[in-house]
Design an enzyme around this catalytic site. Sequence first.
Site, short mmCIF file in Angstrom:
data_model
loop_
_atom_site.label_atom_id
_atom_site.label_comp_id
_atom_site.label_asym_id
_atom_site.label_seq_id
_atom_site.Cartn_x
_atom_site.Cartn_y
_atom_site.Cartn_z
N HIS A 22 0.84 -1.20 0.00
CA HIS A 22 0.00 0.00 0.00
C HIS A 22 0.87 1.25 0.00
O HIS A 22 1.78 1.38 0.82
CB HIS A 22 -0.90 -0.01 1.23
N ASP A 64 -4.72 3.93 -4.61
CA ASP A 64 -4.73 4.33 -3.21
C ASP A 64 -5.84 5.36 -2.97
O ASP A 64 -5.76 6.48 -3.46
CB ASP A 64 -3.37 4.91 -2.83
N TYR A 111 11.00 13.49 -12.52
CA TYR A 111 12.21 12.65 -12.49
C TYR A 111 12.68 12.45 -11.05
O TYR A 111 13.01 11.33 -10.64
CB TYR A 111 13.34 13.29 -13.31
#
Length: 143
Positions: A22, A64, A111
């Site tokens: 999770h 989530d 990034y």
Amino acid sequence: MLKNIPECISPDLLKALAEMGHGDEIVIADGNFPCNTNCNRVIRADGIGGEEMLKAILTLLPLDTYSEPNVMLMETVKGDPTPTIWAKYEKIINKADKNAKIGFIERMAFYDHVKEKAFAVIATSEKAVYANVIIKKGVVKNK
């Protein structure tokens, strides 16, 4: 051989998805993304496009529900056009999960985010630019 696993999901990718917990994040990277520069765990998906991979991942991975956003796209650099693939991604994401909350991360911050937080990066052959997606894994709930 297993049943109901999308064909573009390789054994290595299936293993990575199963190992994620999770809040872990996985990146679907386009063909231009510097995968190995930004993550130590790169899973090759040569010949697979971003839409196919996104659709396949979302059949296996819950988003989530406690994070906002739970799906993140790389923001375009000022002056670059809005990628047409984003509308396709949005349709796939919203169809797969009604709790989807799509957000954007500035290119260089994207990034850095991948370097710091990505569980793995899936290196696709997607040709569209700005077709990079971060997906935050949720929990599988009892029905």
